[in-house]
Design an enzyme around this catalytic site. Structure first.
Site, PDB file in Angstrom:
ATOM      1  CG  ASN A  16      -1.977   0.959   1.314  1.00 16.97           C
ATOM      2  OD1 ASN A  16      -2.602   1.095   2.354  1.00 16.97           O
ATOM      3  ND2 ASN A  16      -2.240   1.684   0.249  1.00 16.97           N
ATOM      4  CD  GLN A  64      -4.936   6.192   1.490  1.00 17.39           C
ATOM      5  OE1 GLN A  64      -4.171   5.507   2.159  1.00 17.39           O
ATOM      6  NE2 GLN A  64      -6.188   6.394   1.855  1.00 17.39           N
ATOM      7  CG  ASN A  86      -8.661   8.557  -0.478  1.00 10.36           C
ATOM      8  OD1 ASN A  86      -7.946   7.846   0.215  1.00 10.36           O
ATOM      9  ND2 ASN A  86      -9.879   8.927  -0.114  1.00 10.36           N
ATOM     10  CB  CYS A 117      -4.304   5.524   5.940  1.00 13.52           C
ATOM     11  SG  CYS A 117      -3.344   4.378   4.918  1.00 13.52           S
ATOM     12  CG  ASN A 168      -1.176  -0.710   5.365  1.00 14.67           C
ATOM     13  OD1 ASN A 168      -0.751  -1.450   6.235  1.00 14.67           O
ATOM     14  ND2 ASN A 168      -2.050  -1.096   4.459  1.00 14.67           N
ATOM     15  CG  ASN A 180     -11.275   6.109   6.397  1.00 18.15           C
ATOM     16  OD1 ASN A 180     -11.527   7.304   6.413  1.00 18.15           O
ATOM     17  ND2 ASN A 180     -10.069   5.638   6.129  1.00 18.15           N
ATOM     18  CG  HIS A 219     -13.422  -0.090   7.008  1.00 20.22           C
ATOM     19  ND1 HIS A 219     -12.454  -0.378   6.083  1.00 20.22           N
ATOM     20  CD2 HIS A 219     -12.943   0.931   7.761  1.00 20.22           C
ATOM     21  CE1 HIS A 219     -11.411   0.425   6.268  1.00 20.22           C
ATOM     22  NE2 HIS A 219     -11.692   1.228   7.282  1.00 20.22           N
ATOM     23  CG  ASN A 244     -12.246   2.184   2.865  1.00 18.61           C
ATOM     24  OD1 ASN A 244     -11.595   2.562   1.908  1.00 18.61           O
ATOM     25  ND2 ASN A 244     -12.450   2.959   3.932  1.00 18.61           N
ATOM     26  CD  GLU A 264      -7.171   1.621   0.791  1.00 19.81           C
ATOM     27  OE1 GLU A 264      -7.292   2.781   1.230  1.00 19.81           O
ATOM     28  OE2 GLU A 264      -6.076   1.034   0.710  1.00 19.81           O
ATOM     29  NE  ARG A 265     -13.608   6.708   2.597  1.00 19.01           N
ATOM     30  CZ  ARG A 265     -14.196   7.520   3.454  1.00 19.01           C
ATOM     31  NH1 ARG A 265     -15.475   7.843   3.284  1.00 19.01           N
ATOM     32  NH2 ARG A 265     -13.550   8.017   4.490  1.00 19.01           N
ATOM     33  CB  CYS A 273      -6.805  -1.584   3.136  1.00 15.53           C
ATOM     34  SG  CYS A 273      -7.823  -0.333   3.965  1.00 15.53           S
ATOM     35  N   GLY A 274      -4.659  -1.029   5.894  1.00 13.80           N
ATOM     36  CA  GLY A 274      -4.488  -1.238   7.324  1.00 13.80           C
ATOM     37  C   GLY A 274      -5.781  -1.148   8.098  1.00 13.80           C
ATOM     38  N   GLY A 306      -8.657  -1.433   6.870  1.00 18.08           N
ATOM     39  CA  GLY A 306      -9.488  -2.524   6.371  1.00 18.08           C
ATOM     40  C   GLY A 306      -9.168  -3.844   7.056  1.00 18.08           C
TER      41      GLY A 306
END
Length: 278
Positions: free
Chosen positions: A13, A46, A66, A75, A77, A160, A162, A193, A211-212, A220-221, A223
């Site tokens: 990522n 990102q 993004n 985020c 990651n 975010n 999910h 997401n 990911e959106r 995706c961390g 996520g």
């Protein structure tokens, strides 16, 4: 005019990191899209902007943009890359820092084994706070028609929104079709997401994430945390879970209730450079 940057990644990522601590950095949506473009720019999922703290008891703040120019609130990651960056750039010598983010703050830590831990925050399951429209009670949700088929999913907010779908085999999961269809579905007013989770054992899952604002990424961390905490909440996963993503392995822990969830994994610096204005 030129803009100094550092390219980093967490399990594939990837991020462009910009330092706004030493000099102001102003990035609009169009510039963000140009930077993120993999043919005409640097290329990234990102953009991370490292900045001074907004509150007296924090060490830093940061913004997350993004690839499509929209702003993200979290985020995992990127946060690990953030921690490695501020230490290697000489912005701090602390092994633990507090960072202001868009919707609150988080704690980052450099661990002795060279990995990094991110306190993602307390998972939010209430539909209105995710936000998830049309549902009044937390639990498993069903939509009758997403890309021509019914979809059952769990949902959680971790900075975010999910959604997490269970699949028998992530290798053949319909990420390319259901991912964008659910990301922009009307029940998610801020988009979402979308995680595709294969539960291997109570302490092991495989995961792919759409990911959106970025599409499918190698990792995706937040996520990964979403996939684990929803599984813990419904009793199918233990409190400490390894997560295999296309870009590598992360670890997620959550004690439940109001405790914060933690994401643990690597962060790598790839290269540094100057972006020249056109």
């Amino acid at each position: 005019m030129s803009l100094s940057f550092t390219k980093m990644h967490g399990l594939g990522n990837d991020f462009v990191v910009l330092d706004a601590c030493r000099a102001p950095v102003v990035i609009d949506a169009e510039t963000a899209r140009r930077i993120a473009d993999r043919r005409f720019g640097i290329g990234c999922d990102q953009i991370l902007i490292v900045a001074p703290p907004r509150s007296a008891d924090a060490d830093f703040s940061y913004r997350i943009l993004n690839a499509d120019g929209s702003e993200s609130g979290q985020c995992g990651n990127g946060a690990r890359c953030f921690m490695r960056y501020v230490r290697e750039a000489g912005l701090t010598d602390k092994t633990r820092v507090i960072v202001d983010i868009r919707d609150g703050r988080m704690t980052l830590e450099a661990l002795a084994d060279g990995t990094f831990s991110v306190a993602i925050g307390t998972p939010v399951f209430e539909p209105a706070r995710i936000p998830l429209a049309g549902f009044s009670r937390a639990g498993a949700y069903t939509l009758d028609d997403v890309a021509g088929q019914p979809v059952r999913f769990a949902a959680v907010a971790l900075g975010n929104p999910h959604a997490v779908l269970d699949v028998a085999d992530v290798a053949v999961a319909p990420v390319a079709t259901l991912g964008p269809a659910l990301e922009s579905h009307a029940v998610f007013p801020e988009r979402v997401n979308v995680g595709f989770r294969e539960i291997v054992a109570r302490d092991h899952i495989r995961l792919r994430v759409f990911e959106r604002g970025a599409g499918e990424t190698l990792a995706c961390g937040s996520g990964a945390v979403a996939a684990v905490v929803t599984g813990i909440a419904d009793g199918r996963l233990d409190a400490d879970v390894r997560v295999d993503l296309p870009g590598g392995r992360a670890r997620v822990t959550w004690a439940g209730g109001t405790a914060p969830a933690f994401l643990i994994g690597p962060a790598e610096r790839v290269f540094e450079g100057q972006l020249l204005s056109s």
